[in-house]
Design an enzyme around this catalytic site. Structure first.
Site, PDB file in Angstrom:
ATOM      1  N   LYS A   1      -4.693  -6.467   3.589  1.00  0.00           N
ATOM      2  CA  LYS A   1      -4.646  -5.348   2.650  1.00  0.00           C
ATOM      3  C   LYS A   1      -6.056  -4.966   2.200  1.00  0.00           C
ATOM      4  CE  LYS A   1      -3.473  -2.197  -0.278  1.00  0.00           C
ATOM      5  NZ  LYS A   1      -3.419  -2.330  -1.695  1.00  0.00           N
TER       6      LYS A   1
ATOM      7  N   ASN B   1      -7.994  -1.394   2.736  1.00  0.00           N
ATOM      8  CA  ASN B   1      -8.683  -0.597   1.712  1.00  0.00           C
ATOM      9  C   ASN B   1     -10.112  -0.284   2.122  1.00  0.00           C
ATOM     10  OD1 ASN B   1      -6.284  -1.152   0.348  1.00  0.00           O
ATOM     11  ND2 ASN B   1      -7.284  -1.367  -1.620  1.00  0.00           N
TER      12      ASN B   1
ATOM     13  N   ARG C   1     -20.686   5.527  -2.265  1.00  0.00           N
ATOM     14  CA  ARG C   1     -20.077   5.718  -3.591  1.00  0.00           C
ATOM     15  C   ARG C   1     -21.063   5.308  -4.684  1.00  0.00           C
ATOM     16  NH1 ARG C   1     -13.534   4.513  -3.542  1.00  0.00           N
ATOM     17  NH2 ARG C   1     -13.131   5.410  -1.501  1.00  0.00           N
TER      18      ARG C   1
ATOM     19  N   SER D   1       0.828  -1.202   0.000  1.00  0.00           N
ATOM     20  CA  SER D   1       0.000   0.000   0.000  1.00  0.00           C
ATOM     21  C   SER D   1       0.859   1.248   0.000  1.00  0.00           C
ATOM     22  CB  SER D   1      -0.922   0.034   1.218  1.00  0.00           C
ATOM     23  OG  SER D   1      -1.673   1.242   1.191  1.00  0.00           O
TER      24      SER D   1
HETATM   25  P1  NDP Z   1      -1.708  -2.601 -13.779  1.00  0.00           P
HETATM   26  O1  NDP Z   1      -2.623  -3.114 -12.771  1.00  0.00           O
HETATM   27  O2  NDP Z   1      -2.174  -1.606 -14.755  1.00  0.00           O
HETATM   28  O3  NDP Z   1      -1.113  -3.863 -14.558  1.00  0.00           O
HETATM   29  C1  NDP Z   1      -0.268  -3.705 -15.676  1.00  0.00           C
HETATM   30  C2  NDP Z   1       0.741  -4.819 -15.739  1.00  0.00           C
HETATM   31  O4  NDP Z   1       0.090  -6.085 -15.823  1.00  0.00           O
HETATM   32  C3  NDP Z   1       1.618  -4.690 -16.955  1.00  0.00           C
HETATM   33  O5  NDP Z   1       2.919  -5.081 -16.612  1.00  0.00           O
HETATM   34  C4  NDP Z   1       0.973  -5.664 -17.913  1.00  0.00           C
HETATM   35  O6  NDP Z   1       1.839  -6.151 -18.912  1.00  0.00           O
HETATM   36  C5  NDP Z   1       0.595  -6.775 -16.975  1.00  0.00           C
HETATM   37  N1  NDP Z   1      -0.404  -7.647 -17.546  1.00  0.00           N
HETATM   38  C6  NDP Z   1      -1.703  -7.348 -17.808  1.00  0.00           C
HETATM   39  N2  NDP Z   1      -2.323  -8.414 -18.333  1.00  0.00           N
HETATM   40  C7  NDP Z   1      -1.397  -9.399 -18.438  1.00  0.00           C
HETATM   41  C8  NDP Z   1      -1.437 -10.740 -18.891  1.00  0.00           C
HETATM   42  N3  NDP Z   1      -2.573 -11.294 -19.337  1.00  0.00           N
HETATM   43  N4  NDP Z   1      -0.299 -11.461 -18.827  1.00  0.00           N
HETATM   44  C9  NDP Z   1       0.834 -10.923 -18.344  1.00  0.00           C
HETATM   45  N5  NDP Z   1       0.937  -9.658 -17.893  1.00  0.00           N
HETATM   46  C10 NDP Z   1      -0.166  -8.913 -17.937  1.00  0.00           C
HETATM   47  O7  NDP Z   1      -0.368  -2.031 -13.102  1.00  0.00           O
HETATM   48  P2  NDP Z   1      -0.107  -1.235 -11.748  1.00  0.00           P
HETATM   49  O8  NDP Z   1       1.355  -0.993 -11.728  1.00  0.00           O
HETATM   50  O9  NDP Z   1      -1.035  -0.100 -11.554  1.00  0.00           O
HETATM   51  O10 NDP Z   1      -0.480  -2.289 -10.607  1.00  0.00           O
HETATM   52  C11 NDP Z   1       0.186  -3.534 -10.494  1.00  0.00           C
HETATM   53  C12 NDP Z   1      -0.493  -4.310  -9.377  1.00  0.00           C
HETATM   54  O11 NDP Z   1      -0.329  -3.585  -8.165  1.00  0.00           O
HETATM   55  C13 NDP Z   1      -1.996  -4.482  -9.564  1.00  0.00           C
HETATM   56  O12 NDP Z   1      -2.404  -5.721  -9.048  1.00  0.00           O
HETATM   57  C14 NDP Z   1      -2.576  -3.369  -8.732  1.00  0.00           C
HETATM   58  O13 NDP Z   1      -3.893  -3.641  -8.301  1.00  0.00           O
HETATM   59  C15 NDP Z   1      -1.601  -3.332  -7.576  1.00  0.00           C
HETATM   60  N6  NDP Z   1      -1.529  -2.082  -6.868  1.00  0.00           N
HETATM   61  C16 NDP Z   1      -1.602  -0.891  -7.501  1.00  0.00           C
HETATM   62  C17 NDP Z   1      -1.548   0.299  -6.805  1.00  0.00           C
HETATM   63  C18 NDP Z   1      -1.586   1.581  -7.536  1.00  0.00           C
HETATM   64  O14 NDP Z   1      -1.598   2.622  -6.854  1.00  0.00           O
HETATM   65  N7  NDP Z   1      -1.586   1.602  -8.863  1.00  0.00           N
HETATM   66  C19 NDP Z   1      -1.409   0.317  -5.355  1.00  0.00           C
HETATM   67  C20 NDP Z   1      -1.252  -0.976  -4.775  1.00  0.00           C
HETATM   68  C21 NDP Z   1      -1.343  -2.118  -5.515  1.00  0.00           C
HETATM   69  P3  NDP Z   1       1.820  -5.448 -20.367  1.00  0.00           P
HETATM   70  O15 NDP Z   1       2.651  -4.229 -20.228  1.00  0.00           O
HETATM   71  O16 NDP Z   1       2.426  -6.468 -21.247  1.00  0.00           O
HETATM   72  O17 NDP Z   1       0.394  -5.155 -20.699  1.00  0.00           O
END
Ligand code: NDP
Length: 469
Positions: free
Chosen positions: A181, A185, A286, A127
């Protein structure tokens, strides 16, 4: 030479986390399904010990044994797809870590499936958003304890620190970390809703301007309410829209989005049969906010009461709202922690509530001074049934309840919705009431469905023929 840890998934979270790990002196391999993200990251990583790889084979063979691989990909199917692509290349004893916002039941399942292959699986809450990932998140790891020991030095190094303590502590087996976690949230939803209701009352009943609201929240942040969310709220009221010059809050549409973790928390409460009304009401708030078009129509049809000026000075009402907010926040955390207790019993996690409060103190969105008080409460009594029964919290809720009652009545008389405050007070009043009207509900159930009831004066199960005589 091989790298000490690997990161898969180089969107904002993975990239920042990899840089954070590297900055603490670890060598890192990175991989992403689409290679552009690897290229982009390498371009931005000049001078850093980051090794880019372009296939799962290259990635896995670049890591020292036992391998430590952190997944930061989209939660759900993407995580399964990524695990399945890595699995044939891994050796027994390797450690997969899922840092995504994964549903805890998926983590329980993956932990079980992978352990059948001899692979350790740690599902960890991370987080703090993008910035936290880079500079120090709050980390909530669950899985095999012996596997956590191997990554603990890295997690502790990259996590936020509060008074020198790392905000990363082993939470419990399989899904425990992701569960905690999730509840974090959920609590965040409630914190935000309660702050929003405070704002709404000050805006609509006291007519405070955005500048005045900034002052109030900045002042609140110096006391009991000192927290990240109050701090950013104070900041938000200062910000002006570049286009119109109006306060930013006044140009933002009142439709709240969500990614579903609050909903999961409420769903789990329903499954476990534990009361979680404040968080659940915050999720519903919400939903009702997102019925914008309907609300616009309804506002032309349905009327509310004529405004009633509150008694007392502006300062007194603001102080009452502050107290209402703090008391409601305590009730909300009491619910969240009680739910973790119920889950811990259901899943045999042996959660340590004081430790959980500790790691919530830094890095994460709900970080706040007051988590120290929760930690102290569980230090005093690790078996504490409800936070409100702790001596510190008991004193606050007892002395602040008058303010909460006053604030709700101001809201009710003025037709200003305060679902979070109202349900917080109902929870307090229900929890402290020895005899609730459930005796009547039991009578009704027995009347129409012969569902039976228990008696106040003797043991056993009883049924009455309600229509006799
Ligand atoms: P995203 O949730 O947008 O995920 C994008 C990533 O996932 C890219 O690397 C993408 O690869 C990969 N991906 C998507 N589909 C596939 C697939 N079918 N096979 C393999 N790889 C895949 O990225 P975030 O950085 O925002 O978040 C990463 C994780 O962290 C998520 O689970 C999110 O919920 C969690 N998180 C996010 C926070 C935030 O503030 N954003 C906070 C805390 C946790 P490609 O580039 O090839 O598409």
């Amino acid at each position: 030479s091989k790298q000490q840890i690997g990161v898969v998934g180089l969107a904002v979270m993975g990239k920042n986390l990899a840089w954070n790990i590297e900055s603490r002196g670890y060598t890192v391999s990175v991989y992403n399904r689409s290679s552009e993200k690897v290229d982009d990251m390498l371009k931005e990583s000049v001078g850093k010990q980051i090794v880019g790889t372009y296939s799962v084979e290259e990635f896995v063979s670049s890591l020292e044994s036992p391998r430590k691989i952190m997944l930061m990909v989209q939660a759900g199917a993407a995580t399964d797809a990524t695990i399945n692509s890595l699995l044939p290349l891994l050796d027994k004893g390797d450690i997969l870590i899922d840092g995504g916002n994964t549903y805890y039941k998926d983590t329980i399942r993956r932990n079980k499936e992978l352990s059948e292959h001899g692979i350790h699986f740690i599902g960890t809450g991370v987080s703090g958003g993008e910035e936290g990932a880079l500079t120090g998140p709050s980390i909530m790891p669950g899985g095999q304890k012996e596997a956590y020991e191997l990554v603990a030095p890295i997690f502790e190094a990259i996590s936020a620190k509060v008074n020198g303590d790392a905000c990363s502590i082993y939470i419990g087996p399989d899904g425990a970390g992701h569960y905690v976690k999730m509840v974090h949230n959920g609590i965040e939803y409630a914190d935000m809703q309660l702050i929003a209701e405070s704002y709404f009352l000050m805006k609509n009943v006291l007519n405070l301007s955005a500048d005045e609201l900034h002052e109030v929240f900045a002042e609140w942040n110096k006391g009991e309410l000192d927290s990240y969310l109050i701090e950013i709220t104070a900041d938000i009221f200062k910000k002006k829209d570049a286009e119109t010059g109006k306060p930013m809050v006044d140009v933002i549409l009142d439709k709240a989005g969500q990614k579903g973790t609050g909903k999961w928390t409420s769903q789990s409460a329903l499954d476990l049969g534990t009361p979680l009304p404040i968080i659940t009401e915050s999720v519903f708030a919400r939903f009702i906010s997102s019925l914008k078009e309907e609300r616009v129509k309804a506002s032309k049809v349905l009327s509310g009461p004529a405004p009633v000026l509150p008694e007392g000075s502006k300062e007194e009402v603001i102080e009452a709202i502050r107290r209402a907010l703090y008391m409601s926040k305590i009730a909300s955390y009491a619910q969240g922690f009680a739910q973790m207790r119920a889950a811990s019993e259901e899943y045999d996690w042996n959660l340590q509530y004081g430790d959980i409060a500790m790691i919530f103190r830094g890095g994460c969105i709900i970080r706040a001074q007051f988590l120290q008080k929760i930690k102290e409460a569980y230090d005093r009594d690790p078996g504490l049934l409800n936070l409100m029964l702790d001596e510190y919290f008991k004193e606050i809720v007892e002395s602040y309840q008058a303010a909460l009652r006053e604030v709700i009545s101001i809201a009710v008389k003025n037709g200003v919705p305060v679902p979070g405050f109202s349900t917080a007070l109902s929870y307090y009043d229900s929890y402290r009431t020895e005899t609730l009207p459930a005796n009547l509900i039991q009578a009704q159930r027995d009347y129409f469905g012969a569902h039976t009831y228990q008696r106040v004066d003797k043991d056993g199960t009883f049924h009455t023929e309600w229509l006799e005589d």
